[in-house]
Write a protein that holds these residues in place. Sequence first.
Motif, PDB file in Angstrom:
ATOM      1  N   PHE A  53       0.789  -1.228   0.000  1.00 41.38           N
ATOM      2  CA  PHE A  53       0.000   0.000   0.000  1.00 41.38           C
ATOM      3  C   PHE A  53       0.825   1.283   0.000  1.00 41.38           C
ATOM      4  CE2 PHE A  53      -3.421  -2.951   1.043  1.00 41.38           C
ATOM      5  CZ  PHE A  53      -4.382  -2.505   0.157  1.00 41.38           C
ATOM      6  N   PRO A  54       1.888   1.401   0.815  1.00 40.49           N
ATOM      7  CA  PRO A  54       2.695   2.618   0.699  1.00 40.49           C
ATOM      8  C   PRO A  54       3.360   2.762  -0.672  1.00 40.49           C
ATOM      9  CG  PRO A  54       3.726   1.060   2.218  1.00 40.49           C
ATOM     10  CD  PRO A  54       2.341   0.563   1.941  1.00 40.49           C
ATOM     11  N   LEU A  55       3.719   1.644  -1.290  1.00 38.11           N
ATOM     12  CA  LEU A  55       4.298   1.725  -2.633  1.00 38.11           C
ATOM     13  C   LEU A  55       3.232   2.087  -3.660  1.00 38.11           C
ATOM     14  CD1 LEU A  55       6.716  -1.344  -2.624  1.00 38.11           C
ATOM     15  CD2 LEU A  55       7.373   1.071  -2.704  1.00 38.11           C
ATOM     16  N   GLY A  69      15.728   2.732 -12.279  1.00 41.41           N
ATOM     17  CA  GLY A  69      16.285   2.797 -10.930  1.00 41.41           C
ATOM     18  C   GLY A  69      15.866   4.047 -10.193  1.00 41.41           C
ATOM     19  N   VAL A  70      15.848   5.179 -10.891  1.00 42.96           N
ATOM     20  CA  VAL A  70      15.457   6.448 -10.266  1.00 42.96           C
ATOM     21  C   VAL A  70      13.993   6.392  -9.835  1.00 42.96           C
ATOM     22  CG1 VAL A  70      15.193   8.930 -10.618  1.00 42.96           C
ATOM     23  CG2 VAL A  70      17.186   7.728 -11.562  1.00 42.96           C
ATOM     24  N   ALA A  71      13.118   5.931 -10.716  1.00 40.28           N
ATOM     25  CA  ALA A  71      11.700   5.835 -10.380  1.00 40.28           C
ATOM     26  C   ALA A  71      11.472   4.887  -9.206  1.00 40.28           C
ATOM     27  CB  ALA A  71      10.903   5.372 -11.596  1.00 40.28           C
ATOM     28  N   SER A  72      12.183   3.763  -9.180  1.00 39.94           N
ATOM     29  CA  SER A  72      12.043   2.806  -8.080  1.00 39.94           C
ATOM     30  C   SER A  72      12.462   3.427  -6.759  1.00 39.94           C
ATOM     31  CB  SER A  72      12.890   1.559  -8.357  1.00 39.94           C
ATOM     32  OG  SER A  72      12.456   0.892  -9.525  1.00 39.94           O
ATOM     33  N   MET A  73      13.563   4.182  -6.768  1.00 36.97           N
ATOM     34  CA  MET A  73      14.017   4.833  -5.541  1.00 36.97           C
ATOM     35  C   MET A  73      13.044   5.911  -5.073  1.00 36.97           C
ATOM     36  SD  MET A  73      18.170   5.069  -5.871  1.00 36.97           S
ATOM     37  CE  MET A  73      18.204   5.785  -7.513  1.00 36.97           C
ATOM     38  N   VAL A  74      12.476   6.661  -6.004  1.00 39.35           N
ATOM     39  CA  VAL A  74      11.488   7.677  -5.644  1.00 39.35           C
ATOM     40  C   VAL A  74      10.310   7.020  -4.934  1.00 39.35           C
ATOM     41  CG1 VAL A  74       9.755   9.246  -6.615  1.00 39.35           C
ATOM     42  CG2 VAL A  74      12.132   9.391  -7.366  1.00 39.35           C
ATOM     43  N   MET A  75       9.827   5.908  -5.460  1.00 38.56           N
ATOM     44  CA  MET A  75       8.722   5.195  -4.823  1.00 38.56           C
ATOM     45  C   MET A  75       9.081   4.763  -3.407  1.00 38.56           C
ATOM     46  SD  MET A  75       7.281   2.866  -7.981  1.00 38.56           S
ATOM     47  CE  MET A  75       6.300   1.828  -6.887  1.00 38.56           C
ATOM     48  N   ALA A  79       7.541   6.192   0.022  1.00 41.56           N
ATOM     49  CA  ALA A  79       6.809   5.198   0.803  1.00 41.56           C
ATOM     50  C   ALA A  79       7.375   5.051   2.210  1.00 41.56           C
ATOM     51  CB  ALA A  79       6.827   3.852   0.087  1.00 41.56           C
ATOM     52  N   SER A  80       8.689   5.236   2.350  1.00 43.01           N
ATOM     53  CA  SER A  80       9.326   5.070   3.663  1.00 43.01           C
ATOM     54  C   SER A  80       9.128   6.272   4.570  1.00 43.01           C
ATOM     55  CB  SER A  80      10.823   4.800   3.485  1.00 43.01           C
ATOM     56  OG  SER A  80      11.485   5.950   2.981  1.00 43.01           O
ATOM     57  N   GLY A  81       8.809   7.426   3.984  1.00 46.43           N
ATOM     58  CA  GLY A  81       8.555   8.612   4.799  1.00 46.43           C
ATOM     59  C   GLY A  81       9.800   9.316   5.280  1.00 46.43           C
ATOM     60  N   VAL A  82      10.946   9.088   4.634  1.00 44.53           N
ATOM     61  CA  VAL A  82      12.143   9.841   5.028  1.00 44.53           C
ATOM     62  C   VAL A  82      11.977  11.300   4.594  1.00 44.53           C
ATOM     63  CG1 VAL A  82      13.619   7.803   4.895  1.00 44.53           C
ATOM     64  CG2 VAL A  82      13.378   9.288   2.901  1.00 44.53           C
TER      65      VAL A  82
END
Length: 240
Positions: A53-55, A69-75, A79-82
């Motif tokens: 759900f966060p992803l 890779g960039v899009a995956s890291m953005v997600m 999602a992690s809330g950093v």
Amino acid sequence: MTIRGSFFSILVSGLIATAASAETLPLPANLIGAASEPGAALLIGAEARTAYFPLADNFVTQKTQSFCGVASMVMVLNASGVPAPAVPEYEPYRTFTQDNLLDARTDAIVPRETILKQGMTLDQLGGVLATQPLSVTVRHAGDTTLDAFRNEARDHLASPGQFVVINYLRKALGQETGGHISPLAAYDAEEDRFLILDVARYKYPPVWVKADELFAAMNTPDKDNANKTRGYVLVTKKGD
């Protein structure tokens, strides 16, 4: 099925259908589209789906064909809330985007020009993620086993604040054609399948793939990474 279960089923089906609405390439028979009835059923019964759900809330399509890779890291970062950087057009709100993730710190790991030309390797992916307040572990498939991957990925997908990003060879799964990066979102133990939230949504929808086939697709040499095998990155928000 209970009322709660029915509501979850409807919600999941709607979210996945929205995520996979583009006109995509046909899937090979070994993969299950997430928006299909069997795909939705897998998510409803999945043993590990906390990451989904966060992803899904932060699902993006890669902005260029080399930005998986960039899009995956953005997600994962959203999602992690950093803590996220400011975005002038969204002021006063802050979020990671494919335009503000890369900076001087990440250029020291992999220059933006390189990413634009050929994407990034597994080790570069882990290095860029490690510039954020995250605990990051890079696993090359050739240095581990299917069982170890399954266990680590399952446990991360079942835990709040933890994520898994995979680097695999598409053609090993019957897709077209080269190396790719995307987050995992869930694991179903009965079918032994992982859900890939494919960030190239113009090309393929999210899919469920057998664990052994996914591991084999990661256990392939990457000539851009000194022929080391591809693999996966385990990500945990620090403090979680």
